[in-house]
Write an enzyme that holds these catalytic residues in place. Structure first.
Site, PDB file in Angstrom:
ATOM      1  N   LYS A  14       0.824  -1.212   0.000  1.00 18.55           N
ATOM      2  CA  LYS A  14       0.000   0.000   0.000  1.00 18.55           C
ATOM      3  C   LYS A  14       0.861   1.266   0.000  1.00 18.55           C
ATOM      4  O   LYS A  14       2.063   1.218   0.300  1.00 18.55           O
ATOM      5  CB  LYS A  14      -0.923  -0.027   1.226  1.00 18.55           C
ATOM      6  CG  LYS A  14      -1.977  -1.143   1.181  1.00 18.55           C
ATOM      7  CD  LYS A  14      -2.928  -1.047   2.382  1.00 18.55           C
ATOM      8  CE  LYS A  14      -4.031  -2.088   2.301  1.00 18.55           C
ATOM      9  NZ  LYS A  14      -4.990  -1.969   3.434  1.00 18.55           N
ATOM     10  N   TYR A  54     -12.750  -3.260  -2.890  1.00 18.82           N
ATOM     11  CA  TYR A  54     -13.267  -2.987  -1.546  1.00 18.82           C
ATOM     12  C   TYR A  54     -14.797  -2.909  -1.557  1.00 18.82           C
ATOM     13  O   TYR A  54     -15.380  -2.120  -0.809  1.00 18.82           O
ATOM     14  CB  TYR A  54     -12.647  -1.689  -1.009  1.00 18.82           C
ATOM     15  CG  TYR A  54     -11.184  -1.830  -0.603  1.00 18.82           C
ATOM     16  CD1 TYR A  54     -10.760  -2.916   0.186  1.00 18.82           C
ATOM     17  CD2 TYR A  54     -10.235  -0.895  -0.965  1.00 18.82           C
ATOM     18  CE1 TYR A  54      -9.422  -3.057   0.564  1.00 18.82           C
ATOM     19  CE2 TYR A  54      -8.903  -1.029  -0.586  1.00 18.82           C
ATOM     20  CZ  TYR A  54      -8.506  -2.108   0.176  1.00 18.82           C
ATOM     21  OH  TYR A  54      -7.184  -2.234   0.564  1.00 18.82           O
ATOM     22  N   PHE A  62     -15.763   5.550   5.915  1.00 14.97           N
ATOM     23  CA  PHE A  62     -14.332   5.756   5.658  1.00 14.97           C
ATOM     24  C   PHE A  62     -13.921   5.396   4.238  1.00 14.97           C
ATOM     25  O   PHE A  62     -12.757   5.598   3.866  1.00 14.97           O
ATOM     26  CB  PHE A  62     -13.472   4.981   6.678  1.00 14.97           C
ATOM     27  CG  PHE A  62     -13.661   3.486   6.677  1.00 14.97           C
ATOM     28  CD1 PHE A  62     -13.062   2.675   5.716  1.00 14.97           C
ATOM     29  CD2 PHE A  62     -14.448   2.877   7.652  1.00 14.97           C
ATOM     30  CE1 PHE A  62     -13.226   1.299   5.718  1.00 14.97           C
ATOM     31  CE2 PHE A  62     -14.620   1.494   7.668  1.00 14.97           C
ATOM     32  CZ  PHE A  62     -14.007   0.703   6.693  1.00 14.97           C
ATOM     33  N   ARG A  90      -2.034 -14.511   5.195  1.00 16.77           N
ATOM     34  CA  ARG A  90      -2.868 -13.753   6.149  1.00 16.77           C
ATOM     35  C   ARG A  90      -2.212 -13.751   7.535  1.00 16.77           C
ATOM     36  O   ARG A  90      -2.218 -12.750   8.230  1.00 16.77           O
ATOM     37  CB  ARG A  90      -4.276 -14.369   6.248  1.00 16.77           C
ATOM     38  CG  ARG A  90      -5.209 -14.005   5.124  1.00 16.77           C
ATOM     39  CD  ARG A  90      -5.560 -12.530   5.052  1.00 16.77           C
ATOM     40  NE  ARG A  90      -6.576 -12.116   5.997  1.00 16.77           N
ATOM     41  CZ  ARG A  90      -7.242 -10.966   5.924  1.00 16.77           C
ATOM     42  NH1 ARG A  90      -6.989 -10.101   4.941  1.00 16.77           N
ATOM     43  NH2 ARG A  90      -8.141 -10.651   6.814  1.00 16.77           N
ATOM     44  N   THR A  96      -6.141  -6.421  10.930  1.00 18.65           N
ATOM     45  CA  THR A  96      -6.300  -5.140  10.225  1.00 18.65           C
ATOM     46  C   THR A  96      -5.673  -3.962  10.974  1.00 18.65           C
ATOM     47  O   THR A  96      -4.968  -3.155  10.373  1.00 18.65           O
ATOM     48  CB  THR A  96      -7.804  -4.869   9.993  1.00 18.65           C
ATOM     49  OG1 THR A  96      -8.386  -6.026   9.394  1.00 18.65           O
ATOM     50  CG2 THR A  96      -8.009  -3.670   9.082  1.00 18.65           C
ATOM     51  N   ARG A 107       2.055  -6.301   9.715  1.00  9.65           N
ATOM     52  CA  ARG A 107       1.353  -5.141  10.291  1.00  9.65           C
ATOM     53  C   ARG A 107       1.787  -4.908  11.735  1.00  9.65           C
ATOM     54  O   ARG A 107       1.919  -3.762  12.183  1.00  9.65           O
ATOM     55  CB  ARG A 107      -0.161  -5.349  10.195  1.00  9.65           C
ATOM     56  CG  ARG A 107      -0.693  -5.193   8.759  1.00  9.65           C
ATOM     57  CD  ARG A 107      -2.127  -5.637   8.653  1.00  9.65           C
ATOM     58  NE  ARG A 107      -2.723  -5.329   7.347  1.00  9.65           N
ATOM     59  CZ  ARG A 107      -3.898  -5.793   6.953  1.00  9.65           C
ATOM     60  NH1 ARG A 107      -4.612  -6.594   7.751  1.00  9.65           N
ATOM     61  NH2 ARG A 107      -4.380  -5.476   5.767  1.00  9.65           N
ATOM     62  N   ASN A 117      -2.140   0.320   6.792  1.00  2.00           N
ATOM     63  CA  ASN A 117      -1.618  -0.906   7.420  1.00  2.00           C
ATOM     64  C   ASN A 117      -0.726  -1.705   6.468  1.00  2.00           C
ATOM     65  O   ASN A 117      -0.703  -2.922   6.493  1.00  2.00           O
ATOM     66  CB  ASN A 117      -2.774  -1.741   7.986  1.00  2.00           C
ATOM     67  CG  ASN A 117      -3.836  -2.030   6.947  1.00  2.00           C
ATOM     68  OD1 ASN A 117      -3.643  -1.758   5.768  1.00  2.00           O
ATOM     69  ND2 ASN A 117      -4.941  -2.604   7.368  1.00  2.00           N
ATOM     70  N   HIS A 120      -2.211  -5.237   1.669  1.00  2.00           N
ATOM     71  CA  HIS A 120      -3.441  -6.008   1.529  1.00  2.00           C
ATOM     72  C   HIS A 120      -3.050  -7.458   1.283  1.00  2.00           C
ATOM     73  O   HIS A 120      -2.066  -7.726   0.598  1.00  2.00           O
ATOM     74  CB  HIS A 120      -4.258  -5.522   0.322  1.00  2.00           C
ATOM     75  CG  HIS A 120      -5.322  -6.509  -0.085  1.00  2.00           C
ATOM     76  ND1 HIS A 120      -6.553  -6.567   0.527  1.00  2.00           N
ATOM     77  CD2 HIS A 120      -5.311  -7.519  -1.003  1.00  2.00           C
ATOM     78  CE1 HIS A 120      -7.254  -7.564  -0.012  1.00  2.00           C
ATOM     79  NE2 HIS A 120      -6.519  -8.157  -0.938  1.00  2.00           N
ATOM     80  N   GLU A 131      -9.002 -12.059  -6.928  1.00  2.00           N
ATOM     81  CA  GLU A 131      -8.124 -10.883  -6.812  1.00  2.00           C
ATOM     82  C   GLU A 131      -6.881 -11.009  -7.704  1.00  2.00           C
ATOM     83  O   GLU A 131      -6.429 -10.013  -8.276  1.00  2.00           O
ATOM     84  CB  GLU A 131      -7.736 -10.668  -5.343  1.00  2.00           C
ATOM     85  CG  GLU A 131      -8.931 -10.218  -4.512  1.00  2.00           C
ATOM     86  CD  GLU A 131      -8.631 -10.045  -3.030  1.00  2.00           C
ATOM     87  OE1 GLU A 131      -7.487 -10.304  -2.603  1.00  2.00           O
ATOM     88  OE2 GLU A 131      -9.557  -9.647  -2.301  1.00  2.00           O
TER      89      GLU A 131
HETATM   90  P1  IDP Z   1      -8.096  -6.541   5.862  1.00  2.00           P
HETATM   91  O1  IDP Z   1      -7.224  -5.646   5.001  1.00  2.00           O
HETATM   92  O2  IDP Z   1      -7.395  -6.897   7.138  1.00  2.00           O
HETATM   93  O3  IDP Z   1      -8.625  -7.740   5.122  1.00  2.00           O
HETATM   94  P2  IDP Z   1     -10.748  -5.336   5.599  1.00  2.00           P
HETATM   95  O4  IDP Z   1     -11.795  -5.316   6.673  1.00  2.00           O
HETATM   96  O5  IDP Z   1     -10.982  -6.189   4.407  1.00  2.00           O
HETATM   97  O6  IDP Z   1      -9.354  -5.670   6.332  1.00  2.00           O
HETATM   98  O7  IDP Z   1     -10.550  -3.832   5.144  1.00  2.00           O
HETATM   99  C1  IDP Z   1      -9.801  -3.531   3.998  1.00  2.00           C
HETATM  100  C2  IDP Z   1      -8.961  -2.294   4.264  1.00  2.00           C
HETATM  101  O8  IDP Z   1      -9.823  -1.184   4.519  1.00  2.00           O
HETATM  102  C3  IDP Z   1      -8.082  -2.388   5.508  1.00  2.00           C
HETATM  103  O9  IDP Z   1      -6.862  -3.085   5.306  1.00  2.00           O
HETATM  104  C4  IDP Z   1      -7.859  -0.931   5.806  1.00  2.00           C
HETATM  105  O10 IDP Z   1      -6.877  -0.374   4.929  1.00  2.00           O
HETATM  106  C5  IDP Z   1      -9.219  -0.337   5.485  1.00  2.00           C
HETATM  107  N1  IDP Z   1     -10.107  -0.266   6.661  1.00  2.00           N
HETATM  108  C6  IDP Z   1     -10.785  -1.297   7.224  1.00  2.00           C
HETATM  109  N2  IDP Z   1     -11.501  -0.886   8.288  1.00  2.00           N
HETATM  110  C7  IDP Z   1     -11.263   0.443   8.383  1.00  2.00           C
HETATM  111  C8  IDP Z   1     -11.719   1.465   9.307  1.00  2.00           C
HETATM  112  O11 IDP Z   1     -12.497   1.216  10.253  1.00  2.00           O
HETATM  113  N3  IDP Z   1     -11.264   2.737   9.095  1.00  2.00           N
HETATM  114  C9  IDP Z   1     -10.408   3.036   8.069  1.00  2.00           C
HETATM  115  N4  IDP Z   1      -9.965   2.129   7.188  1.00  2.00           N
HETATM  116  C10 IDP Z   1     -10.369   0.835   7.343  1.00  2.00           C
HETATM  117 MG    MG Z   2      -9.946  -7.787   3.522  1.00  2.00          MG
END
Ligand code: IDP
Ligand code: MG
Length: 160
Positions: A14, A54, A62, A90, A96, A107, A117, A120, A131
């Protein structure tokens, strides 16, 4: 020994990691684990691909900020291959929220943020397949023999 399934998974490095110069450190983690890199490229993400990628977050307040962040620099897309690699990547990635992610995970070691973070990683075998297709054309995924594999897996695992 249970047989593993040869899988491919998608990792995106990212914009926060690109800005902080963490590409090499992140890639090292996957290389050191014994995973095989079968695709890599730098690319700018447009709104359409981010909406698809997404989709599960499109209604979240957000989302606009997330999309802006993901477009703030190009990202580096990587496809890694290995036995049961979706789950393995993972685990190496961590949860996250960076500041709560387990120490030793990417992370956990490199991020303090929920959105910034650093990477992805695909969260299921089905999503990984979709993907990899989303970010790579057929000719951009490469097949080759990885000589190191004889020291990464046992013989019966390799022949599974
Ligand atoms: P993941 O990346 O751990 O699979 P997901 O829930 O799929 O998590 O969310 C995708 C991405 O969206 C996260 O990696 C992060 O960059 C962003 N994200 C997720 N939840 C939030 C939030 O509550 N606030 C801001 N960004 C978020
Ligand atoms: Mg995800």
């Amino acid at each position: 020994m249970p047989k593993g399934v040869l899988e491919q998974t998608l990792v995106l490095v990212k914009p926060d990691a690109i800005q902080r110069g963490l590409f090499g450190a992140i890639t090292s983690r996957f290389e050191q684990k014994g995973l095989k890199l079968v695709g890599v490229k730098m690319m700018a993400l447009d709104e359409a691909v981010l909406r698809e990628h997404y989709a599960h977050l499109a209604d979240k307040p957000f989302f606009p900020g997330l999309a802006k962040f993901m477009q703030s620099t190009p990202v580096i897309a990587m496809c890694w291959e290995g036995l049961d690699v979706v789950n393995t990547v993972r685990k190496i990635t961590g949860i996250t929220k960076g500041r709560e992610a387990e120490a030793g995970s990417i992370r956990g070691d490199f991020s303090m943020s929920v959105s910034c973070n650093v990477i992805h990683a695909s969260d299921s075998v089905a999503n990984a397949a979709a993907e990899v297709k989303r970010f790579f054309k057929g000719g951009e995924i490469h097949g080759y023999d990885k000589s190191e594999y004889v020291n990464v897996y046992a013989e019966d695992e390799l022949n599974a």
